[in-house]
Every structure is written in C-alpha cells, then in structure tokens.
Design a protein around this motif. Structure first.
Motif, PDB file in Angstrom:
ATOM      1  N   THR A   8       0.836  -1.199   0.000  1.00  0.00           N
ATOM      2  CA  THR A   8       0.000   0.000   0.000  1.00  0.00           C
ATOM      3  C   THR A   8       0.872   1.251   0.000  1.00  0.00           C
ATOM      4  N   GLY A   9       1.972   1.216   0.734  1.00  0.00           N
ATOM      5  CA  GLY A   9       2.910   2.338   0.710  1.00  0.00           C
ATOM      6  C   GLY A   9       3.455   2.558  -0.684  1.00  0.00           C
ATOM      7  N   ALA A  10       3.859   1.449  -1.318  1.00  0.00           N
ATOM      8  CA  ALA A  10       4.386   1.546  -2.686  1.00  0.00           C
ATOM      9  C   ALA A  10       3.329   2.141  -3.609  1.00  0.00           C
ATOM     10  N   PHE A  11       2.098   1.689  -3.449  1.00  0.00           N
ATOM     11  CA  PHE A  11       1.045   2.176  -4.329  1.00  0.00           C
ATOM     12  C   PHE A  11       0.774   3.660  -4.080  1.00  0.00           C
ATOM     13  N   ALA A  12       0.825   4.081  -2.812  1.00  0.00           N
ATOM     14  CA  ALA A  12       0.614   5.493  -2.498  1.00  0.00           C
ATOM     15  C   ALA A  12       1.668   6.355  -3.194  1.00  0.00           C
ATOM     16  N   PHE A  13       2.937   5.908  -3.127  1.00  0.00           N
ATOM     17  CA  PHE A  13       3.982   6.658  -3.812  1.00  0.00           C
ATOM     18  C   PHE A  13       3.789   6.606  -5.319  1.00  0.00           C
ATOM     19  N   ALA A  14       3.240   5.504  -5.803  1.00  0.00           N
ATOM     20  CA  ALA A  14       2.976   5.402  -7.238  1.00  0.00           C
ATOM     21  C   ALA A  14       1.914   6.412  -7.664  1.00  0.00           C
ATOM     22  N   VAL A  15       0.962   6.682  -6.783  1.00  0.00           N
ATOM     23  CA  VAL A  15      -0.050   7.696  -7.096  1.00  0.00           C
ATOM     24  C   VAL A  15       0.614   9.066  -7.194  1.00  0.00           C
ATOM     25  N   VAL A  16       1.570   9.323  -6.279  1.00  0.00           N
ATOM     26  CA  VAL A  16       2.350  10.563  -6.374  1.00  0.00           C
ATOM     27  C   VAL A  16       3.042  10.628  -7.733  1.00  0.00           C
ATOM     28  N   GLN A  17       3.573   9.477  -8.156  1.00  0.00           N
ATOM     29  CA  GLN A  17       4.207   9.381  -9.465  1.00  0.00           C
ATOM     30  C   GLN A  17       3.271   9.824 -10.572  1.00  0.00           C
ATOM     31  N   LEU A  18       2.075   9.264 -10.534  1.00  0.00           N
ATOM     32  CA  LEU A  18       1.094   9.549 -11.583  1.00  0.00           C
ATOM     33  C   LEU A  18       0.774  11.043 -11.607  1.00  0.00           C
ATOM     34  N   LEU A  19       0.542  11.616 -10.418  1.00  0.00           N
ATOM     35  CA  LEU A  19       0.142  13.024 -10.351  1.00  0.00           C
ATOM     36  C   LEU A  19       1.263  13.943 -10.823  1.00  0.00           C
ATOM     37  N   THR A  20       2.496  13.685 -10.350  1.00  0.00           N
ATOM     38  CA  THR A  20       3.590  14.557 -10.770  1.00  0.00           C
ATOM     39  C   THR A  20       3.853  14.407 -12.260  1.00  0.00           C
ATOM     40  N   ALA A  21       3.726  13.172 -12.767  1.00  0.00           N
ATOM     41  CA  ALA A  21       3.945  12.972 -14.198  1.00  0.00           C
ATOM     42  C   ALA A  21       2.900  13.735 -15.002  1.00  0.00           C
ATOM     43  N   LEU A  22       1.635  13.630 -14.588  1.00  0.00           N
ATOM     44  CA  LEU A  22       0.572  14.350 -15.296  1.00  0.00           C
ATOM     45  C   LEU A  22       0.838  15.849 -15.276  1.00  0.00           C
ATOM     46  N   ALA A  23       1.252  16.347 -14.112  1.00  0.00           N
ATOM     47  CA  ALA A  23       1.498  17.783 -13.996  1.00  0.00           C
ATOM     48  C   ALA A  23       2.662  18.204 -14.892  1.00  0.00           C
ATOM     49  N   MET A  24       3.727  17.384 -14.896  1.00  0.00           N
ATOM     50  CA  MET A  24       4.903  17.756 -15.687  1.00  0.00           C
ATOM     51  C   MET A  24       4.589  17.755 -17.174  1.00  0.00           C
ATOM     52  N   TYR A  25       3.667  16.894 -17.582  1.00  0.00           N
ATOM     53  CA  TYR A  25       3.279  16.885 -18.979  1.00  0.00           C
ATOM     54  C   TYR A  25       2.118  17.834 -19.256  1.00  0.00           C
ATOM     55  N   GLY A  26       1.756  18.637 -18.220  1.00  0.00           N
ATOM     56  CA  GLY A  26       0.713  19.627 -18.417  1.00  0.00           C
ATOM     57  C   GLY A  26      -0.677  19.055 -18.610  1.00  0.00           C
ATOM     58  N   ARG A  27      -0.907  17.859 -18.063  1.00  0.00           N
ATOM     59  CA  ARG A  27      -2.206  17.232 -18.254  1.00  0.00           C
ATOM     60  C   ARG A  27      -3.073  17.289 -16.992  1.00  0.00           C
ATOM     61  N   LEU A  28      -2.589  18.030 -15.987  1.00  0.00           N
ATOM     62  CA  LEU A  28      -3.360  18.141 -14.758  1.00  0.00           C
ATOM     63  C   LEU A  28      -3.977  19.541 -14.760  1.00  0.00           C
ATOM     64  N   PRO A  29      -5.299  19.637 -14.943  1.00  0.00           N
ATOM     65  CA  PRO A  29      -5.923  20.961 -15.087  1.00  0.00           C
ATOM     66  C   PRO A  29      -5.594  21.868 -13.900  1.00  0.00           C
ATOM     67  N   GLY A  30      -5.126  23.051 -14.199  1.00  0.00           N
ATOM     68  CA  GLY A  30      -4.873  24.039 -13.164  1.00  0.00           C
ATOM     69  C   GLY A  30      -3.535  23.888 -12.459  1.00  0.00           C
ATOM     70  N   VAL A  31      -2.803  22.849 -12.776  1.00  0.00           N
ATOM     71  CA  VAL A  31      -1.505  22.661 -12.139  1.00  0.00           C
ATOM     72  C   VAL A  31      -0.437  22.635 -13.214  1.00  0.00           C
ATOM     73  N   GLY A  32       0.463  23.598 -13.146  1.00  0.00           N
ATOM     74  CA  GLY A  32       1.534  23.637 -14.116  1.00  0.00           C
ATOM     75  C   GLY A  32       2.727  22.842 -13.639  1.00  0.00           C
ATOM     76  N   ALA A  33       3.674  22.655 -14.546  1.00  0.00           N
ATOM     77  CA  ALA A  33       4.899  21.958 -14.172  1.00  0.00           C
ATOM     78  C   ALA A  33       5.733  22.849 -13.266  1.00  0.00           C
ATOM     79  N   LYS A  34       6.120  22.340 -12.129  1.00  0.00           N
ATOM     80  CA  LYS A  34       6.964  23.096 -11.195  1.00  0.00           C
ATOM     81  C   LYS A  34       8.332  22.410 -11.124  1.00  0.00           C
ATOM     82  N   PRO A  35       9.349  23.205 -10.797  1.00  0.00           N
ATOM     83  CA  PRO A  35      10.687  22.604 -10.778  1.00  0.00           C
ATOM     84  C   PRO A  35      10.812  21.448  -9.792  1.00  0.00           C
TER      85      PRO A  35
END
Lengths: 196, 223
Positions: A71-98
């Motif tokens: 479950t811990g691994a999966f939680a971090f994987a969700v972080v992965q998904l969210l940061t990846a989406l944001a970095m590719y500009g696919r998360l509405p309202g959230v831009g890529a941050k350094p």
C-alpha cells in the motif's frame, strides 16, 4: 549506445539531426524487461516455496506486512502519476513546477524499494501460483511489473525518445502495480480487515 | 551523469532483493522461526547477521545456530491411529515438537513439548491431552490420550506436501481455526472450528495453502 552520454546532455537543444536513433536504444530495455519478468516467473515457478519467511515487529502476519508495504508503494505510485501528469501539463490548473521532477524521481525510488521486499517474500515463500483468478493475475502482473519498471528505468537513460514513449511505459508500470495491489493488499484488507 | 540515476535505482533494488533473499535463506531453512506465527521478531536479526560478523569461533562455521550435541534431528511424521479412527501428525524442529491429533469430525487436539536427544517425546495439550512417542526405524510410534480416550499409533516420515497445516484467522468477525493432516497418500484429515463449533474441514491445496471455499490460508506448522 554509441553516443557518449555526457556529450548528449550538453548538446541536447540541438535538433535531432541524425534521423532515427539506433534500435539498440529500444531493444536493450525491452530485452532486459523480458529477461526480468520471465526470470522472476521462472524462479517463482521452479523454486520450491518455502512457506515461511521473516516477519517484521509489530505485525501479526507476513500478509499484513506485505499489504502495508504494498500500500505504501502504491501510495507513492499515485504521487508518481500526479507529478507525471502535472509535468506533462495534463493536470488541469496545475503547471509543471521545478520540484516535481525531483519528487517524481524520489517517490518512484521509494515505491520501488518498498515493493522489492514484498516481491522477494512472494517469490521466495509462495512462488508463482495460478490456482485461482486473483492469484493468477497477481503472479503474472507482479512479474510483469518488475519487467516494465526495468524497461522504464533503462529508457530514462536516453535522450530524445519519442514524446509518447515514457508516458506510455510509465502508465503501463502504474497500471501493473495498481492491479497487483488490488489483487493482493486490497483483497487482504477486505478479507481480514485493515489490521497491522 | 544524472542519467545513471535510474540505473542506481535498479541496482539498489536488486541489492535489496539479494540481501533479503540471503537473509531468508539463512534464517528460513534450519532455524525456521515459524514466520507467520508469533515468532519473536528479534530472533531473525540475531542469528544470521551476527554469527558471521562475530567471528569468534574461528574454524567451525556450523550452519545450525544452536547446535546442541544431543538434539533430535528435524523431522515430520504423519500417520493414523491403529484403530484407523484418527490421524496424527508430528513436526520436530530444533528439539521441539508440535503434534496434531484429529479424527476429521469432532475430536482434535494440538499438543506440544520438548524432544529428548534420542527423539522420544512427551507432549501435552489442552484438557489433559497427552502424547508419548519415540522413533523406531524411521517411524514414530506411541500413544495419544485425547478426550480421555487412548489411541496407539504409528506415523511414517512425511515429506512435502504431506504433513501438518494450520490456519487461524478472523474472517469478517468469525474466528476460524483449522488444522489439517495431509497423509502420505494425499488424503486429508482436518477440522475447522468456526466460532468454537467444530466441523469437518474443507480440502486444502498443500502447495498454496488455500482452503477450498474459505478466505483462509493454511501454513505448514512448526513448533
């Protein structure tokens, strides 16, 4: 692979002048991924399951330990998904941050390192099993996940990949882990309750 | 430079896996601290990692962590009582034994105790249950006293997947406790106690431990 990696980093902004990259760039990760996935499966199938293994303090069973690690691994994987989406500009309202790149890298590492002990226990104590649907998918995708993760890591070492490739492989890795988690930890919590 | 990061991640995972695997291999085989049971979690850290580093004993690197001279060898036995009414399985590990007596319907008992150097044992269980046995030519013969009835028995050596299995879990509020003896011919004798009521146990798959029709996993029993 004939290009010096340091040199590549330096002249990255230059246009991809010399056409298609060497196919080894894709073949090696694919080959390594296959090797890892099949290797794990063969080990799990041939190795005589030990039945027991180490346990951690404070947990009632190895099932509970693995479920929480997973479950811990999966939680971090969700972080992965969210940061990846944001970095590719696919998360509405959230831009890529350094900071996202670093977060993405380290959450991935942590997720992977949390998943490894679970896999070791699975393969050492239980092996590759197919006695019901849940177990069959878990065994199959567990091996697949580590293969796909290997491919992702090896692909990351190259510049100038097609833009769709990393998101695709990353998505496959995430989907694999999600199914692995649903067929194990979620099943465990639903069956035995959320216990430690 | 930064591009070697993913490679380090992979290698780190590989290293961790190998570390855990050797850890398992060294603790799992002989000492077998009953993994899933109430194993005192201090023992696995103590035995494998300290013995090589301590290095006090210079030459003899005996794989067994506590080699006492007169310890009975590890063994598994499974067999039937002489009246053929019940089955008995005994597991011996590190000088201790756990035994299960079961008629497959409503009479069962878990017994445990120490094993003498010659392999003989006197085990005790709840409600005054007793089991006295000693090995003879690869077989274990003796008497069991369960529910004030005395049974004589002979048990042959058992190899995986035959042997003794147990599952104890609370599933959706119901307390389940199952014991299984898998005999050498593959036949199974077991009782599943559901909230205190005994019933014949469903079959298990010894290789995976899954219990037919139940959200239960049975595991090999070690003392």
């Amino acid at each position: 692979m004939s290009v010096d990696p340091n040199a590549v980093t330096q002249d990255f902004p230059s246009p991809p002048a010399h056409g298609r990259p060497h196919p080894a760039r894709y073949l090696i990760p694919v080959f390594a991924a296959g090797l890892v996935a099949v290797g794990l499966g063969v080990y799990g199938k041939t190795h005589d399951p030990a039945g027991t293994s180490f346990n951690l303090a404070g947990f009632s069973s190895t099932g509970a330990v693995k479920s929480w690690l997973g479950t811990g691994a999966f939680a971090f994987a969700v972080v992965q998904l969210l940061t990846a989406l944001a970095m590719y500009g696919r998360l509405p309202g959230v831009g890529a941050k350094p900071w996202m790149a670093k977060t993405h890298r380290w959450s991935g590492r942590i997720a992977f390192l949390l998943a490894v002990p679970v896999a070791v226990h699975c393969l050492y104590a239980l092996g590759y099993q197919t006695f019901d649907t849940r177990v069959m998918w878990h065994s199959l995708l567990g091996c697949f996940f580590f293969g796909a993760f290997t491919a992702k890591m090896l692909l990351l070492r190259h510049e100038r990949l097609p833009g769709w490739l990393l998101p695709l492989v990353g998505g496959v890795v995430f989907a694999g882990l999600a199914v692995v988690w649903v067929t194990s930890a979620l099943w465990f919590f639903r069956t035995f309750g959320v216990t430690t | 430079m930064t591009r070697s990061g993913p490679l380090f991640t992979l290698l780190g995972g590989l290293l961790l896996a190998l570390l855990l695997l050797t850890f398992n291999a060294t603790t799992g085989t002989k000492a077998a601290p009953a993994g899933d049971k109430v194993a005192p979690s201090a023992s696995p850290t103590a035995s494998p990692s300290s013995s090589p580093s301590a290095g006090a004993a210079p030459t003899s690197e005996a794989p067994t962590p506590t080699p006492s001279k007169t310890q009975a060898p590890d063994a598994d036995y499974a067999g039937r009582t002489d009246d053929d009414s019940s089955a008995i399985a005994v597991t011996v590990r590190d000088g201790k034994a756990v035994a299960y007596f079961c008629d497959g319907r409503d009479r069962e008992s878990w017994l445990k105790g120490d094993v003498a150097g010659d392999g003989s044992m006197k085990l005790t269980g709840k409600n005054g249950a007793r089991l006295d046995a000693s090995p003879k030519g690869g077989k274990l013969t003796g008497t069991a006293n369960v529910d004030k009835k005395t049974f004589t028995f002979t048990a042959d050596r058992a190899k995986k997947p035959s042997g003794l299995y147990r599952a104890t879990q609370t599933v959706r509020g119901a307390r389940l406790d199952g014991g299984w003896i898998v005999l050498q011919n593959g036949a199974q004798v077991g009782i599943l106690t559901r909230d205190g009521a005994r019933e014949p146990a469903p079959e298990i798959d010894p290789s995976s431990g899954s219990v037919t029709g139940e959200d239960l996993t049975a595991e090999p029993v070690t003392p």
